[in-house]
Write a protein that holds these residues in place. Sequence first.
Motif, PDB file in Angstrom:
ATOM      1  N   PRO A 253       0.791  -1.236   0.000  1.00 41.45           N
ATOM      2  CA  PRO A 253       0.000   0.000   0.000  1.00 41.45           C
ATOM      3  C   PRO A 253       0.822   1.285   0.000  1.00 41.45           C
ATOM      4  O   PRO A 253       0.318   2.325  -0.427  1.00 41.45           O
ATOM      5  N   ASP A 254       2.058   1.223   0.466  1.00 44.25           N
ATOM      6  CA  ASP A 254       2.896   2.425   0.494  1.00 44.25           C
ATOM      7  C   ASP A 254       3.987   2.401  -0.581  1.00 44.25           C
ATOM      8  O   ASP A 254       4.994   3.099  -0.480  1.00 44.25           O
ATOM      9  N   ASP A 255       3.754   1.609  -1.619  1.00 44.83           N
ATOM     10  CA  ASP A 255       4.708   1.544  -2.728  1.00 44.83           C
ATOM     11  C   ASP A 255       3.948   1.188  -3.997  1.00 44.83           C
ATOM     12  O   ASP A 255       3.941   0.052  -4.445  1.00 44.83           O
ATOM     13  N   LEU A 256       3.281   2.193  -4.579  1.00 47.58           N
ATOM     14  CA  LEU A 256       2.450   1.990  -5.758  1.00 47.58           C
ATOM     15  C   LEU A 256       2.992   2.795  -6.936  1.00 47.58           C
ATOM     16  O   LEU A 256       3.549   3.879  -6.764  1.00 47.58           O
ATOM     17  N   TRP A 257       2.777   2.251  -8.130  1.00 50.09           N
ATOM     18  CA  TRP A 257       3.159   2.929  -9.363  1.00 50.09           C
ATOM     19  C   TRP A 257       1.927   3.079 -10.244  1.00 50.09           C
ATOM     20  O   TRP A 257       1.113   2.161 -10.341  1.00 50.09           O
ATOM     21  N   ALA A 258       1.792   4.238 -10.892  1.00 49.11           N
ATOM     22  CA  ALA A 258       0.686   4.484 -11.808  1.00 49.11           C
ATOM     23  C   ALA A 258       1.222   5.108 -13.092  1.00 49.11           C
ATOM     24  O   ALA A 258       2.196   5.867 -13.063  1.00 49.11           O
ATOM     25  N   VAL A 259       0.577   4.787 -14.207  1.00 47.06           N
ATOM     26  CA  VAL A 259       1.013   5.287 -15.511  1.00 47.06           C
ATOM     27  C   VAL A 259      -0.205   5.737 -16.312  1.00 47.06           C
ATOM     28  O   VAL A 259      -1.347   5.419 -15.978  1.00 47.06           O
ATOM     29  N   GLY A 260       0.048   6.471 -17.409  1.00 50.10           N
ATOM     30  CA  GLY A 260      -1.062   6.923 -18.230  1.00 50.10           C
ATOM     31  C   GLY A 260      -0.617   7.677 -19.461  1.00 50.10           C
ATOM     32  O   GLY A 260       0.439   7.392 -20.052  1.00 50.10           O
ATOM     33  N   SER A 261      -1.397   8.682 -19.823  1.00 51.83           N
ATOM     34  CA  SER A 261      -1.142   9.436 -21.054  1.00 51.83           C
ATOM     35  C   SER A 261       0.023  10.408 -20.872  1.00 51.83           C
ATOM     36  O   SER A 261       0.432  10.707 -19.745  1.00 51.83           O
ATOM     37  N   ALA A 262       0.522  10.901 -22.020  1.00 56.50           N
ATOM     38  CA  ALA A 262       1.658  11.831 -22.051  1.00 56.50           C
ATOM     39  C   ALA A 262       2.890  11.263 -21.348  1.00 56.50           C
ATOM     40  O   ALA A 262       3.710  11.997 -20.815  1.00 56.50           O
ATOM     41  N   GLY A 263       3.007   9.936 -21.351  1.00 51.80           N
ATOM     42  CA  GLY A 263       4.160   9.294 -20.730  1.00 51.80           C
ATOM     43  C   GLY A 263       4.193   9.423 -19.221  1.00 51.80           C
ATOM     44  O   GLY A 263       5.265   9.297 -18.606  1.00 51.80           O
ATOM     45  N   ALA A 264       3.040   9.681 -18.601  1.00 55.07           N
ATOM     46  CA  ALA A 264       2.993   9.905 -17.160  1.00 55.07           C
ATOM     47  C   ALA A 264       3.349   8.653 -16.365  1.00 55.07           C
ATOM     48  O   ALA A 264       2.804   7.577 -16.603  1.00 55.07           O
TER      49      ALA A 264
END
Length: 221
Positions: A153-164
């Motif tokens: 829960p204290d080590d999450l990664w998220a990605v998306g548009s514009a190379g975010a």
Amino acid sequence: LCSGDDVLFFDGVTFESMGASEPTGLRGITDVWVSSRDDVWAVGDDAIIAHYDGGGWGRTIAGSPFKSSIWGSGPTDVYALSTFDLVHYDGLRWTDIDLDAGGGDGQVWGTSASDVWVMTDDSEISHFDGVRWETIDTFDFVGDLAAVWGPSPDDLWAVGSAGAIAHFDGDSWRQVAHQTIGAPYLRLFVAVHGASSEDVWAVGQQLGEGGSTGLIFRYQP
């Protein structure tokens, strides 16, 4: 594994069709979630949520069409996300969840029943702590977050548009990467996963002059 209008099962040697679409009417399958070999859920372009109980496929109509994601912490705690809403299954029935951030074309995912995230592919994301839902703004990010994964829960990664690419440390989200503003291409990450906190992968595509090319990033501290 989902493929077109079907769910594929790997028996240790080959992938076999589970025949999900014909008995349920579900088309354009986008995501599958499994708690056991007798508890398989699938969603797709329709409002249909398909379920396999070990003997055959059944279906429920819940929420709106164009579902992008399904996830659960167990057989009696399952979420399905669509463009317009989020629905929850408690083991008996599906109910609508009213989120300030709304639905989206992203992902619902969590580490437990008390740590659930909804990435909406927009500037607002939602988090459930087991008691209430909270809306989190990411207006200052370049790009919108659409997929999430983490080992804790204290080590999450998220990605998306514009190379975010963004990281959550248990207290707040921090953007760690994005494409150059004004760049003559569009980087779009569609999924993130890893083996551990020191081995994380993000995949997607880059659109620009010359067409589309695959995009793979790997994080190793």
